[in-house]
Design a protein around this motif. Structure first.
Motif, mmCIF file in Angstrom:
data_model
loop_
_atom_site.group_PDB
_atom_site.id
_atom_site.type_symbol
_atom_site.label_atom_id
_atom_site.label_comp_id
_atom_site.label_asym_id
_atom_site.label_seq_id
_atom_site.Cartn_x
_atom_site.Cartn_y
_atom_site.Cartn_z
ATOM 1 N N VAL A 15 0.855 -1.181 0.000
ATOM 2 C CA VAL A 15 0.000 0.000 0.000
ATOM 3 C C VAL A 15 0.898 1.241 0.000
ATOM 4 O O VAL A 15 1.740 1.406 0.872
ATOM 5 C CB VAL A 15 -0.935 0.031 1.233
ATOM 6 N N TYR A 19 -2.319 6.409 -0.515
ATOM 7 C CA TYR A 19 -3.150 5.692 -1.484
ATOM 8 C C TYR A 19 -4.621 6.011 -1.272
ATOM 9 O O TYR A 19 -5.133 5.954 -0.158
ATOM 10 C CB TYR A 19 -2.936 4.181 -1.345
ATOM 11 N N GLY A 20 -5.304 6.376 -2.336
ATOM 12 C CA GLY A 20 -6.738 6.615 -2.263
ATOM 13 C C GLY A 20 -7.130 7.970 -1.715
ATOM 14 O O GLY A 20 -8.310 8.233 -1.542
ATOM 15 N N GLU A 22 -7.181 11.895 -2.437
ATOM 16 C CA GLU A 22 -7.037 12.938 -3.456
ATOM 17 C C GLU A 22 -6.787 14.270 -2.760
ATOM 18 O O GLU A 22 -7.353 14.527 -1.688
ATOM 19 C CB GLU A 22 -8.305 13.043 -4.297
ATOM 20 N N ASN A 113 -11.330 11.027 0.125
ATOM 21 C CA ASN A 113 -11.078 9.640 -0.258
ATOM 22 C C ASN A 113 -11.573 9.359 -1.665
ATOM 23 O O ASN A 113 -12.685 9.742 -2.023
ATOM 24 C CB ASN A 113 -11.770 8.670 0.710
ATOM 25 N N ASN A 114 -10.758 8.653 -2.422
ATOM 26 C CA ASN A 114 -11.147 8.173 -3.741
ATOM 27 C C ASN A 114 -11.895 6.857 -3.512
ATOM 28 O O ASN A 114 -11.299 5.850 -3.114
ATOM 29 C CB ASN A 114 -9.896 7.960 -4.598
ATOM 30 N N ASP A 117 -10.682 3.704 -5.423
ATOM 31 C CA ASP A 117 -9.468 3.134 -4.829
ATOM 32 C C ASP A 117 -9.785 2.364 -3.550
ATOM 33 O O ASP A 117 -9.242 1.279 -3.307
ATOM 34 C CB ASP A 117 -8.446 4.224 -4.518
ATOM 35 N N GLU A 120 -11.421 -0.921 -4.384
ATOM 36 C CA GLU A 120 -10.391 -1.847 -4.877
ATOM 37 C C GLU A 120 -9.570 -2.399 -3.717
ATOM 38 O O GLU A 120 -9.280 -3.596 -3.659
ATOM 39 C CB GLU A 120 -9.467 -1.141 -5.883
ATOM 40 N N LEU A 121 -9.192 -1.515 -2.797
ATOM 41 C CA LEU A 121 -8.373 -1.932 -1.657
ATOM 42 C C LEU A 121 -9.112 -2.926 -0.766
ATOM 43 O O LEU A 121 -8.563 -3.958 -0.379
ATOM 44 C CB LEU A 121 -7.971 -0.700 -0.836
ATOM 45 N N ASN A 126 -14.777 -2.696 -7.888
ATOM 46 C CA ASN A 126 -15.540 -1.469 -7.678
ATOM 47 C C ASN A 126 -16.791 -1.524 -8.543
ATOM 48 O O ASN A 126 -16.945 -2.413 -9.368
ATOM 49 C CB ASN A 126 -14.697 -0.225 -7.977
ATOM 50 N N LYS A 131 -17.639 5.116 -9.224
ATOM 51 C CA LYS A 131 -17.085 6.041 -10.231
ATOM 52 C C LYS A 131 -17.937 7.298 -10.328
ATOM 53 O O LYS A 131 -17.407 8.403 -10.485
ATOM 54 C CB LYS A 131 -16.965 5.335 -11.577
ATOM 55 N N ASN A 134 -17.108 9.466 -7.282
ATOM 56 C CA ASN A 134 -15.806 10.113 -7.480
ATOM 57 C C ASN A 134 -15.906 11.277 -8.446
ATOM 58 O O ASN A 134 -15.364 12.356 -8.196
ATOM 59 C CB ASN A 134 -14.778 9.116 -8.024
#
Length: 147
Positions: A15, A19-20, A22, A113-114, A117, A120-121, A126, A131, A134
């Protein structure tokens, strides 16, 4: 301390730091950034404002010093519910959405937070709803902080 004697570091292998998350830079000062974000968010018919949490003020109450730092929490019940259908824990990040506004090194930063992402994590997958959230959040925040 009770219960902390068996603690271990979190396994973060694979990680990337940040990560994730923005980060956008506001073209406004701190207070105007907060005002503009709230106004832009509430211009959407399907969004509910939950709170502003002033971390600086809370830190001062216990004798600590922080820069201007406020957590904004809001969300859209319809997109949030769609995002959670097959990914229920995404409710931690997708509804209500959390946005951190912090003044740092002479800039006002807007962090969030994205959701793709994070899905996915946590799930290895997803959904279209992630989407959409986001995209909407990115556009809403960008409109709010650009002159």
């Amino acid at each position: 301390m009770d219960g902390l004697d068996n603690t271990k570091p979190v396994n973060s292998e694979g990680v990337t730091e940040g990560y994730g998350i923005e980060t956008l830079v506001s073209e406004y000062d701190f207070d105007m950034t907060l005002t503009k974000i709230k106004k832009e968010v509430l211009n959407q018919d399907d969004t509910v404002w939950f709170m502003n949490f002033d971390y600086k003020k809370r830190a001062e109450a216990i004798g600590k010093t922080l820069p201007n730092t406020t957590l904004l929490v809001f969300g859209g019940p319809a997109p949030g519910a769609k995002a959670m259908v097959d990914f229920p824990s995404i409710g931690l990040d997708a509804f209500g959405q959390k946005v951190l506004v912090i003044e740092q090194d002479g800039q006002v930063l807007v962090k969030y937070n994205n959701i793709v992402d994070f899905a996915e994590l946590h799930y290895g997958d997803n959904a279209i709803a992630h989407k959409v959230i986001n995209y909407r959040l990115s556009k809403t925040l960008s409109r709010a902080i650009e002159k």
